[in-house]
Design a protein around this motif. Sequence first.
Motif, PDB file in Angstrom:
ATOM      1  N   LEU A  96       0.925  -1.239   0.048  1.00  0.00           N
ATOM      2  CA  LEU A  96       0.089  -0.112   0.009  1.00  0.00           C
ATOM      3  C   LEU A  96       0.836   1.285   0.030  1.00  0.00           C
ATOM      4  N   GLU A  97       2.053   1.256   0.745  1.00  0.00           N
ATOM      5  CA  GLU A  97       2.709   2.549   0.704  1.00  0.00           C
ATOM      6  C   GLU A  97       3.371   2.591  -0.597  1.00  0.00           C
ATOM      7  N   SER A  98       3.891   1.600  -1.192  1.00  0.00           N
ATOM      8  CA  SER A  98       4.278   1.823  -2.615  1.00  0.00           C
ATOM      9  C   SER A  98       3.451   2.244  -3.475  1.00  0.00           C
ATOM     10  N   LYS A  99       1.966   1.792  -3.593  1.00  0.00           N
ATOM     11  CA  LYS A  99       1.156   2.376  -4.429  1.00  0.00           C
ATOM     12  C   LYS A  99       0.879   3.792  -4.252  1.00  0.00           C
ATOM     13  N   VAL A 100       0.943   4.264  -2.897  1.00  0.00           N
ATOM     14  CA  VAL A 100       0.744   5.680  -2.503  1.00  0.00           C
ATOM     15  C   VAL A 100       2.042   6.611  -2.974  1.00  0.00           C
ATOM     16  N   ALA A 101       3.233   5.651  -2.894  1.00  0.00           N
ATOM     17  CA  ALA A 101       4.171   6.515  -3.486  1.00  0.00           C
ATOM     18  C   ALA A 101       4.307   6.747  -4.986  1.00  0.00           C
ATOM     19  N   ASP A 102       3.756   5.703  -5.551  1.00  0.00           N
ATOM     20  CA  ASP A 102       3.491   5.650  -7.119  1.00  0.00           C
ATOM     21  C   ASP A 102       2.672   6.959  -7.487  1.00  0.00           C
ATOM     22  N   GLY A 103       1.938   7.423  -6.394  1.00  0.00           N
ATOM     23  CA  GLY A 103       0.894   8.472  -6.890  1.00  0.00           C
ATOM     24  C   GLY A 103      -0.459   7.995  -7.077  1.00  0.00           C
TER      25      GLY A 103
END
Length: 177
Positions: A96-103
Motif C-alpha cells: 500500500l505504501e508503494s502504491k501511494v508513493a507511485d501517486g
Amino acid sequence: KVRDPRPLINVCDRFGYIEEMTRYFMKNGQWKFVEGFLQRINPNRTPQVVGVLLDLDYKEDAIKKLILSVKNTTPIAELVAEVQKRGRIKILLEMLESKVADGVTDADVHSGLAMVYTDLNINAEHFLLTNVYYDSRVVGPFCEKRDPYLAYVAYRRGICDNELFELCLRHQLYKEL
C-alpha cells in the motif's frame, strides 16, 4: 503431482475453485504454479489465493513478495477485506505504501493504508487528519474497534454526521459533540 498445471488452472479459474486449487498446489509443494497463476493468468484472484495462504500459515515474506508482484492489477478492496478477516492486515503495509508513493489516489488504497496505520499504531491520527483520499465510512468502523477517538477523527473528516453521533453516544464522547 501435476506436471502441466494449465488444464487444472483453467478449469479451476473458470468455475471458481481457486481455494481448492491453491490448497492442492500448496499441499504438493508447487508454489511456483500458484505464483504463475496470479502473475500470468488471473491477478484478480489474488484476494482468494492470499486468504488461503494465510489460512495455511504460509511464510509471510513469500506472501508479501507475491502481493508486490501483482500490486498494480489486484483488486485492493477485496484484498484488504480478505486479509482483515484473518487479522493480518499488516502484511499489506509495504504494498500500500508503494502504491501511494507511485501517486495512486484510489480511495481503496488509502483506506487500506489508514487501516494498517491504525492497526499498527503508526501515526494514525496524523494520517487520518491529513489524508484526503480515504473513505471515512470504511475506515471509521475499523477504527471504532481499536480506538473510538480515531473513528471520531475519520467520521468528522468525512462529514458522516449520523455515524459520528452514534459513535459519540456509544462511547460517551460527549465533549466531542
